[in-house]
Design an enzyme around this catalytic site. Structure first.
Site, short mmCIF file in Angstrom:
data_model
loop_
_atom_site.label_atom_id
_atom_site.label_comp_id
_atom_site.label_asym_id
_atom_site.label_seq_id
_atom_site.Cartn_x
_atom_site.Cartn_y
_atom_site.Cartn_z
N GLY A 203 3.11 5.71 -3.14
CA GLY A 203 4.23 6.50 -3.64
C GLY A 203 4.19 6.66 -5.14
O GLY A 203 4.42 7.75 -5.68
N VAL B 34 0.84 -1.20 0.00
CA VAL B 34 0.00 0.00 0.00
C VAL B 34 0.87 1.25 0.00
O VAL B 34 0.62 2.20 -0.76
CB VAL B 34 -0.96 0.00 1.20
CG1 VAL B 34 -1.80 1.27 1.22
CG2 VAL B 34 -1.87 -1.24 1.15
N ASP B 35 1.92 1.26 0.82
CA ASP B 35 2.85 2.40 0.82
C ASP B 35 3.52 2.54 -0.54
O ASP B 35 3.65 3.66 -1.07
CB ASP B 35 3.91 2.21 1.90
CG ASP B 35 3.48 2.72 3.26
OD1 ASP B 35 2.63 3.63 3.30
OD2 ASP B 35 3.98 2.23 4.27
N TYR B 36 3.99 1.43 -1.10
CA TYR B 36 4.70 1.49 -2.38
C TYR B 36 3.81 2.11 -3.47
O TYR B 36 4.21 3.04 -4.17
CB TYR B 36 5.13 0.10 -2.83
CG TYR B 36 6.33 -0.48 -2.13
CD1 TYR B 36 7.08 0.27 -1.23
CD2 TYR B 36 6.73 -1.79 -2.36
CE1 TYR B 36 8.17 -0.26 -0.58
CE2 TYR B 36 7.83 -2.33 -1.72
CZ TYR B 36 8.55 -1.57 -0.83
OH TYR B 36 9.63 -2.11 -0.20
#
Length: 403
Positions: A182, A177-179
């Protein structure tokens, strides 16, 4: 006055100035990709530093966590206390010629400091693109709450479809989810830059982990919307395709990604199982899905006689998607990694290479991650501060500098 044309051979974003107020992962990954392609990214950390500097071991020879280095190469760094008016004045000086600002504070933080985009910055810096990254956005039932990758994986259904029936719901092994947040932030910034070329004005770009996590469901959400059935855990298998799973070979596991009947036919011929093509249980993808357990039993019995590397090589050359299930060291030991320049060393920093390659403006990971407060002197000098003013800011604890 006509501005000089930047040398784009250094990267497509050459000439772009980015002020990076973000920390941890999604924001720093976005700005690292801009830096890889030539942008001048100024990473501004709080006096305590980006938390990821301490998220180890492992640590490098400078005592900096590998985690920090993974998403902060190519940037210049300084530490600035934005909770104080003098620190905010420094930030505003840096924004005078900035193209992009990226932040991932809790919603409302920048507004509380008098740096909100709509109320404060948009009028003063009309060409500025302001990228805000948060867990849930500023309003709504979950507005303003903090967001963390694994929590969003749980809340938004990703864990429910990952793992096996025996394992239970399982977090995806990378902070997906973070990737992808970004990457969404990068996409939003690039879209806003394209719009600014036409309108002359910047705008707010907003991305949230919540929106990203739901968007990642793609086919699982589509299957549920169409059928009304909640997706379950299939391990490495696919809900719509068979065989699409990992299988044991003689010396390790391989993954077969057979998408259509032609690939299945070539696979059966390569492994000496032409008889499966005449079996009514396996004639079409729909048939194979209905009899997936029987198909697995047949394939496991067959593949036990093959070595994984040899089999995958022969299958791929025949147009059948297959790959050995590698460890991370095995993955980077593949000869194609060097061919694609996907393990780089620049200025003593080793890391995965650039995944986006442009023919005319290729970009490069030219600068190692910054040490804490490393570039404060040169950044402030470029912004018009004389040495006496810089020394005063250091003495007052507004900035932290390594001379």
């Amino acid at each position: 006055m006509t501005m000089p044309t930047p040398d784009l051979t250094r990267g497509a974003m050459t000439g772009l100035k980015v002020v990076d107020l973000s920390r941890v992962l999604a924001g720093p990954l976005c700005t690292q990709m801009l830096a890889d392609h030539g942008a001048d990214v100024i990473k501004i950390e709080p006096p305590s530093g980006d938390e990821t500097r301490g998220l180890g071991p492992p640590f490098d020879e400078n005592g900096q966590a590998a985690y920090f280095g993974a998403v902060n190469r190519g940037k210049r760094g300084m530490a600035l206390d934005l909770s104080r008016a003098e620190g905010r004045a420094v930030l505003e000086a840096l924004l005078k010629d900035a193209d992009v600002l990226v932040e991932n504070f809790l919603p409302g933080t920048m507004e509380r400091w008098g740096l909100g985009y709509e109320a404060d910055l948009s009028a003063r810096f009309p060409r500025l693109i302001y990228c805000s990254i948060s867990g849930f956005g500023a309003d709504g039932p979950l507005g303003g709450l903090p967001g963390y990758d694994a929590v969003l994986q749980a809340m938004c259904g990703l864990m429910s479809i990952n793992g096996t029936q025996d394992s239970g719901a399982t977090r995806v092994g990378v902070p997906i989810v973070d990737y992808v947040t970004g990457y969404n932030a990068l996409t939003g910034v690039l879209l806003a830059l394209a719009a600014r070329e036409r309108s002359g004005r910047g705008q707010r770009v907003e991305v949230t982990l919540f929106d990203t996590a739901l968007a990642l469901l793609v086919r699982h959400a589509a299957n549920w919307i169409c059928s009304g059935n909640a997706p379950g855990r299939l391990g490495s298998a696919h809900p719509n395709i068979a065989p699409y799973d990992k299988f044991a070979a003689a010396d390790g596991e391989i993954f077969l990604g057979i998408l259509n009947d032609g690939q299945f036919r070539r696979f059966c011929q390569k492994v000496g199982r032409g008889d499966l093509l005449d079996d009514p249980r396996f004639r079409s993808n729909a048939d194979r899905l209905r009899h997936v357990a029987a198909l697995r039993a047949e394939l496991e019995r067959t593949l036990a006689a093959f070595k994984s590397d040899d089999l995958c090589r022969d299958l791929m050359r025949a147009g059948v998607p297959a790959g050995a299930v590698n460890t991370v060291p095995q993955a980077f030991a593949q000869a194609h990694v060097a061919h694609r320049d996907m393990l780089i060393e620049r200025d003593g920093h080793r890391a995965p290479g650039l995944p986006v390659k442009l023919a005319q403006t290729p970009g490069d990971a030219t600068r190692r991650p910054p040490r804490f407060g490393e570039h404060a002197q040169e950044i402030l000098t470029e912004a018009g501060f004389d040495q006496a003013a810089i020394d005063g800011l250091i003495a007052a604890g507004i900035i932290t500098s390594q001379k």
